[in-house]
Motif scaffolding. Sequence first.
Motif, mmCIF file in Angstrom:
data_model
loop_
_atom_site.group_PDB
_atom_site.id
_atom_site.type_symbol
_atom_site.label_atom_id
_atom_site.label_comp_id
_atom_site.label_asym_id
_atom_site.label_seq_id
_atom_site.Cartn_x
_atom_site.Cartn_y
_atom_site.Cartn_z
ATOM 1 N N LYS A 1 0.853 -1.188 0.000
ATOM 2 C CA LYS A 1 0.000 0.000 0.000
ATOM 3 C C LYS A 1 0.888 1.237 0.000
ATOM 4 N N ALA A 2 0.871 1.953 -1.109
ATOM 5 C CA ALA A 2 1.641 3.194 -1.216
ATOM 6 C C ALA A 2 0.723 4.347 -0.833
ATOM 7 N N GLU A 3 0.973 4.909 0.316
ATOM 8 C CA GLU A 3 0.177 6.027 0.818
ATOM 9 C C GLU A 3 0.958 7.330 0.617
ATOM 10 N N ARG A 4 0.386 8.422 1.065
ATOM 11 C CA ARG A 4 1.000 9.726 0.869
ATOM 12 C C ARG A 4 2.291 9.890 1.667
ATOM 13 N N ARG A 5 2.388 9.344 2.869
ATOM 14 C CA ARG A 5 3.563 9.561 3.713
ATOM 15 C C ARG A 5 4.394 8.308 3.944
ATOM 16 N N HIS A 6 3.936 7.169 3.406
ATOM 17 C CA HIS A 6 4.645 5.923 3.661
ATOM 18 C C HIS A 6 4.246 4.843 2.660
ATOM 19 N N VAL A 7 5.007 3.774 2.681
ATOM 20 C CA VAL A 7 4.672 2.574 1.929
ATOM 21 C C VAL A 7 4.536 1.457 2.964
ATOM 22 N N ALA A 8 3.438 0.734 2.919
ATOM 23 C CA ALA A 8 3.213 -0.375 3.842
ATOM 24 C C ALA A 8 3.296 -1.682 3.073
ATOM 25 N N VAL A 9 4.047 -2.622 3.626
ATOM 26 C CA VAL A 9 4.170 -3.955 3.041
ATOM 27 C C VAL A 9 3.528 -4.919 4.034
ATOM 28 N N SER B 1 4.255 -6.805 9.594
ATOM 29 C CA SER B 1 4.265 -6.001 8.382
ATOM 30 C C SER B 1 5.352 -4.942 8.482
ATOM 31 N N LEU B 2 5.660 -4.324 7.350
ATOM 32 C CA LEU B 2 6.709 -3.308 7.289
ATOM 33 C C LEU B 2 6.110 -1.966 6.923
ATOM 34 N N ILE B 3 6.712 -0.915 7.405
ATOM 35 C CA ILE B 3 6.340 0.427 6.978
ATOM 36 C C ILE B 3 7.623 1.142 6.575
ATOM 37 N N ILE B 4 7.572 1.807 5.437
ATOM 38 C CA ILE B 4 8.723 2.535 4.928
ATOM 39 C C ILE B 4 8.302 3.992 4.793
#
Length: 175
Positions: free
Chosen positions: A132-140, A147-150
């Motif tokens: 999930k590519a969001e406005r402030r991060h990418v969640a895997v 799960s991961l947050i970038i």
Amino acid sequence: MSQTLNISGLLREKDVKRLTRLTRGGSVGPTAVYYAGVTAPIISASMAVMVREAMRLVGLSPYWQWFISAFIAAFAGIAWYLIFIRWSYRHKHGRGTEMTLSTDITLGDDQIIVRRGGIETRIDWSCISSVKAERRHVAVLVNGADSLIIPDAWFGKDKSARAAFISRLQEKVPH
């Protein structure tokens, strides 16, 4: 063999809170809800017995004994449930070294490699449920693991690096 992509950075508390909101349904765990639901009726029943006996000793009619004891028992059960749930809130986000050590994420051909301190985790692409590519991060989101947050801050102002990273994630994730 394609080029490996690598990103690293330090998670901040707000990043971990975002990850928590993405992966959990609420701020109270299922065990707390279970125990609150199990203990509330016991508290309620105990209060009903105690209040009814007190009302009997005072000399009230059976109607008022049952009415007052039921009323107080209901409020005691509700109050206990609410107090127990409040005590059970997860107040602290993050675990262990999640916010104190830098996280290094490498996208390889066969897997994602996550390193934090002396711990390395390898995640096969088949275990990734979604990106999930969001406005402030990418969640895997990972099946069977954390799960991961970038955060976007890890890419600095390099929008092309972020786009390449997201593109690789999305191309490798099974649909």
